[in-house]
Design an enzyme around this catalytic site. Structure first.
Site, short mmCIF file in Angstrom:
data_model
loop_
_atom_site.label_atom_id
_atom_site.label_comp_id
_atom_site.label_asym_id
_atom_site.label_seq_id
_atom_site.Cartn_x
_atom_site.Cartn_y
_atom_site.Cartn_z
N GLU A 78 0.76 -1.27 -0.12
CA GLU A 78 -0.02 0.02 0.07
C GLU A 78 0.96 1.10 0.06
OE1 GLU A 78 -2.11 3.35 1.37
OE2 GLU A 78 -0.67 2.45 2.30
N CYS A 79 0.49 2.13 -0.76
CA CYS A 79 1.34 3.40 -1.22
C CYS A 79 0.85 4.77 -0.67
CB CYS A 79 1.90 3.35 -2.57
SG CYS A 79 0.58 3.77 -3.90
N THR A 80 -0.59 4.77 -0.57
CA THR A 80 -1.14 5.84 -0.57
C THR A 80 -0.45 6.75 0.78
OG1 THR A 80 -3.01 5.08 -1.14
CG2 THR A 80 -3.46 7.30 0.09
N HIS A 82 2.41 6.81 1.89
CA HIS A 82 3.78 7.27 1.69
C HIS A 82 3.86 8.55 0.82
CE1 HIS A 82 5.81 3.80 3.68
NE2 HIS A 82 4.95 3.01 3.13
N THR A 83 2.67 8.48 -0.29
CA THR A 83 2.82 9.31 -1.31
C THR A 83 2.80 10.87 -0.91
OG1 THR A 83 2.12 9.97 -3.58
CG2 THR A 83 0.72 8.91 -2.06
#
Length: 345
Positions: A78-80, A82-83
Site C-alpha cells: 500500500e502506497c497512499t 507514503h505518497t
C-alpha cells in the site's frame, strides 16, 4: 534454466505480474484484499491460485504447502500513506507497516529473488531501513533504483522505487540511460467519435476548469487539442500538451481531453481503455470488473508492465527484447500536432 515460479503479494489487478510474465515468470499464487482486483487478476491469470484476503489473515504455512517452490516474490505494498498525494493528511502507520509482510513471506517461501515496488516517498519512511535490514538478515543482497515508466515505452511519466533482492549474489539493475523511448500521450487516444464529448463552455462548468483551458489556448492556440489536468498544483497550469508523456495516473479521474470544433472546444474525460494504454497494458489485458471508478483506482494503484518486465528480466537474467512504442493517434489531432509527434518518435 527451469521455469521461474512467482508469487505476487499486494497483486492488485496484475500489472506487475503481467510484466514479469513477459520475462518468463509463471505465477502460481497471488494475494490482494480488493475483490475487484483479484477478480481482474484471475481473469487474466486463470491458472494462478488467487486469494482475496489481507495478508495477515492468510495461513502462510498452508499456502507454502499448496504452492510449493517460489523463485520470485513480487510485492507492491500500500502506497497512499507514503505518497505526497496524501497531502497534509495524517499518515496511517498501520497501513505503511503492511510492507513488513514482505519479510514474512520471504522468510516462509525463501524465493531466490524479490522485487518490491512503491512510490519514491517510501524511502524516508522511518521503517524503510528496518525493512531492508530484515531482508538482509534473511540472506538477501539488496539494491534499489528509481525508474520512470516513460523511459520504457510507456506514454506516462511515472517515477517509482524498485527494491530488488537476490539470495545468490548482487542483484542486477537496469541501465535506464539506455532506454529513453518516451512515447507521448497522443499515443493512447481513441478517435473523437469513440466517446461522447460535451461543450467545454457549458452551464455549470467549474471556473477553475475554464481557467485551465484558457491558459492552454493562450499557450498553444485555438486549433490544437490538449489535456486538462485536474488536481494539479504544479507549474503546468493545470493542463498539458499531447506531445508529452501523460502525467502520473492516480486513483482519481483527473484527465480530460479538449479538442477544437466548429462550435467551440469540446471535452471528455479520458476513458479506462486509454488510461490502460497509458499504464503500458496491451489490449489483451482485461479490465472488466467493478465500476469505472473502481477500474481507475486499480490503474492508479497499478504497476506499468513494461517497467516490471525490464526489472525482472535484468534481475533473473531473462530479459526479452524491448517493446517498441505503439503509435495510436486519434483523428482529432491537428496536423501540426501530428507532425510534432512524428518528430518525437
Amino acid at each position: 534454466m527451469s521455469v521461474i515460479r512467482g508469487l505476487d503479494i499486494f497483486c492488485g489487478a496484475g500489472g506487475g505480474s503481467w510484466g514479469a510474465r513477459a520475462s518468463g515468470v509463471n505465477f502460481v499464487g497471488a494475494i490482494d484484499m480488493c475483490a475487484n482486483a483479484t477478480q481482474t487478476y484471475k481473469a487474466n491469470f486463470p491458472d494462478t491460485w488467487v486469494v482475496t484476503s489481507r495478508l495477515e489473515d492468510v495461513d502462510v504455512a498452508s499456502l507454502v504447502r499448496r504452492l510449493g517452490r517460489v523463485d520470485l516474490l513480487l510485492s507492491s505494498p500500500e502506497c497512499t500513506n507514503h505518497t505526497c498525494a496524501k497531502g497534509s493528511a495524517p499518515r496511517d502507520e498501520s497501513s505503511r507497516a503492511t510492507a513488513m509482510h514482505v519479510v514474512s513471506y520471504a522468510r516462509a517461501f525463501r524465493p531466490r529473488w524479490l522485487v518490491l515496488e512503491n512510490v519514491v516517498h517510501m524511502r524516508p519512511w522511518t521503517r524503510y531501513e528496518e525493512l531492508k535490514s530484515e531482508l538482509r538478515s534473511l540472506g538477501y543482497r539488496l539494491a534499489e533504483q528509481i525508474l520512470n515508466a516513460a523511459d520504457f515505452g510507456v506514454p506516462q511519466s511515472r517515477r517509482r522505487l524498485f527494491l530488488v533482492g537476490d539470495l545468490k549474489g548482487d542483484p542486477k539493475l537496469i541501465d535506464a540511460t539506455a532506454t529513453h523511448l518516451r512515447p507521448v500521450v497522443a499515443n493512447i487516444l481513441d478517435q473523437t467519435e469513440s466517446w461522447p464529448m460535451t461543450p467545454l463552455r457549458r452551464q455549470g462548468r467549474a471556473q477553475a476548469t475554464l481557467d485551465r483551458a484558457d491558459r492552454a489556448v493562450a499557450a498553444i492556440g485555438k486549433e490544437t487539442p490538449f489535456l486538462i489536468v485536474y488536481y494539479g498544483t504544479d507549474g503546468s497550469g493545470g493542463w498539458q500538451r499531447l506531445t508529452r508523456p501523460l502525467r502520473t495516473i492516480t486513483t482519481v479521474d483527473r484527465f480530460a481531453l479538449v479538442v477544437p470544433s466548429p462550435d467551440g472546444h469540446r471535452m471528455r474525460m479520458l476513458q479506462v481503455p486509454e488510461l490502460s494504454r497509458a499504464m503500458g497494458f496491451d489490449d489483451v489485458f482485461k479490465f472488466n470488473f467493478g465500476t469505472r471508478r473502481d477500474r481507475i483506482r486499480m490503474l492508479g494503484n497499478g504497476i506499468c508492465p513494461p517497467v516490471m518486465k525490464a526489472v525482472v528480466g535484468a534481475l533473473t537474467g531473462s530479459e526479452g527484447s524491448p517493446a517498441k512504442p505503439r503509435l495510436r493517434v486519434g483523428d482529432m489531432l491537428h496536423d501540426t500536432v501530428q507532425e510534432l509527434i512524428s518528430e518525437s518518435a
